[in-house]
Scaffold this motif. Structure first.
Motif, PDB file in Angstrom:
ATOM      1  N   MET A  61       0.846  -1.189   0.000  1.00 43.13           N
ATOM      2  CA  MET A  61       0.000   0.000   0.000  1.00 43.13           C
ATOM      3  C   MET A  61       0.878   1.234   0.000  1.00 43.13           C
ATOM      4  O   MET A  61       1.727   1.393   0.882  1.00 43.13           O
ATOM      5  N   TRP A  62       0.695   2.094  -0.976  1.00 45.73           N
ATOM      6  CA  TRP A  62       1.399   3.373  -1.026  1.00 45.73           C
ATOM      7  C   TRP A  62       2.923   3.203  -0.903  1.00 45.73           C
ATOM      8  O   TRP A  62       3.595   3.983  -0.231  1.00 45.73           O
ATOM      9  N   ARG A 118       4.436   0.927   0.749  1.00 46.72           N
ATOM     10  CA  ARG A 118       4.757   0.192   1.970  1.00 46.72           C
ATOM     11  C   ARG A 118       4.423  -1.279   1.790  1.00 46.72           C
ATOM     12  O   ARG A 118       3.492  -1.633   1.064  1.00 46.72           O
TER      13      ARG A 118
END
Length: 411
Positions: free
Chosen positions: A96-97, A99
């Protein structure tokens, strides 16, 4: 010593994993669940929120649990889901993003939940427990996992990374929110034995999210023990489906508050009372706090920075030094009259994933507060102390997808 063992997972065929996977049952209301499942007959919400396939009714009616059982059986019958031939672990990675968090899917022991090896940091509500007790019991499955964490273990990290390096994932898809999900079954007997050994040397596991699922799974296990007085302790109902991540991987977002009114106070009088415990600075634009004991406040169309004054938080107390506790103890309760945020209908909680714009939209004639995210070290400290966090303190992202792995309970 923690028990974390492999299991014969029930999961989607790889070609259907993306269609089956869904957000957890408890992060949406009925209308949102209907919208998310629209046009997708394979969506796992048809099991976890099966009321969407019934005429308008309470989510807690017997018919809802029977419908969940029926839909689950249908998924198994038509090959949407299948059951492993042997007990395995799974490596579950989410991205996510930019990460990455990588966990192991297995089964923790309900005895560890009862004896404190699995540590908690939240209270649960009996009506929510009862719902998942009925759901798990009727479906004969842990249909969703609990979200565990543990203090990082380099040997376990290396084993996971080596497996990923030399094996292709069976699932690799992007969910509607743009996050990526990958899954590797770990079916080698030597690797399975080593994972089990490493967890057995782990002193504690911690519930990051899913306290109600954990309590409900433990209750179902105890119910089945009573129904099977000769149980050995090795039956599957003695264990609960879990995903365990190392603490360093986890991402906690802010969990913010909106109160619908100022408890009868004019704006000027409200600000005057707030100033007794907080320094107030008016901001020219949206303000997101980035350090402990600093809060964003949206009031009457304006943003403010509030900084807790010295003496409002005891540093030695792992709970009352948390920002959610400071806000509750020195503003929400004494000024706005929110005595119990778990039950007061005047307050609502908004996960940081929704952004500050959502606070502005929801504030109306009341007031909104943006909090700095809790650190994972704070959560572990509270759990180690045997205390509980203030309600709605942590918002973990990304959420574990439902439907990617299930655990049959059996008799």
């Amino acid at each position: 010593m923690a028990v974390f063992r492999p299991f014969k997972g029930i999961r989607p065929s790889p070609s259907r994993a993306a269609a089956v996977s869904a957000l957890p049952y408890d992060v949406m209301n009925r209308e949102e669940a209907v919208s998310m499942a629209a046009g997708n007959p394979l969506c796992f919400l048809r099991v976890s929120r099966s009321e969407i396939d019934l005429p308008a009714c309470s989510a807690y009616e017997d018919a809802v649990y029977e419908k969940a059982k029926e839909n689950l059986a249908s998924f198994l019958a038509d090959g949407t889901l299948f059951e492993e031939e042997k007990p395995v672990y799974y490596i579950y990675r989410q991205m996510m993003w930019g990460r990455v968090q990588t966990g192991l899917v297995g089964c923790a022991a309900i005895d560890d939940y009862e004896n404190g090896v699995i540590k908690r940091h939240e209270f649960t509500r009996k009506e929510k427990e009862k719902d998942r007790i009925c759901h798990f019991d009727v479906c004969d499955c842990n249909t969703e996992p609990i979200f565990l964490t543990y203090r990082k273990n380099e040997k376990l990290n290396r084993l996971i990374q080596n497996w990923i390096k030399f094996h292709r994932p069976e699932y690799d898809f992007q969910s509607a929110d743009g996050f990526t999900h990958l899954l590797w079954p770990v079916d080698d007997d030597a690797a399975i034995a080593e994972i089990q050994r490493l967890f057995a040397a782990t002193a504690s596991l911690y519930i990051a999210d899913g306290h109600h699922r954990a309590a409900s799974a433990a209750a179902v296990g105890k119910k089945r023990r009573e129904e099977n007085p000769g149980y050995s302790g090795e039956e599957e109902f003695n264990f609960v489906l879990s995903v365990a991540f190392p603490d360093e991987d986890l991402f906690i977002m802010d969990y913010n508050r909106v109160v619908e009114d100022l408890n009868g106070l004019p704006v000027a009088a409200f600000l005057e009372q707030v100033a007794e415990k907080f320094s107030i600075e008016k901001k020219e634009s949206r303000f997101r706090p980035m350090e402990k004991h600093v809060f964003g406040m949206y009031l009457n169309g304006d943003w403010y920075a509030l900084t807790a004054k010295p003496g409002t938080y005891p540093e030695e107390d792992p709970v009352n030094r948390l920002d959610a506790a400071i806000l509750q103890n020195h503003l929400l309760s004494p000024i706005l009259g929110i005595e119990d945020p778990r039950t007061d209908s005047r307050i609502d909680f908004i996960g940081g994933i929704r952004g500050l714009e959502e606070l502005e939209r929801r504030a109306g004639s009341g007031v909104a507060f943006a909090l700095c995210p809790v650190l994972i070290e704070d959560l572990l400290s509270v759990a180690d102390s045997g205390k509980v966090m203030p309600p709605k303190s942590t918002w973990f992202e990304p959420k574990l997808r439902s439907g990617l792995f299930l655990h049959r309970l059996g008799d």
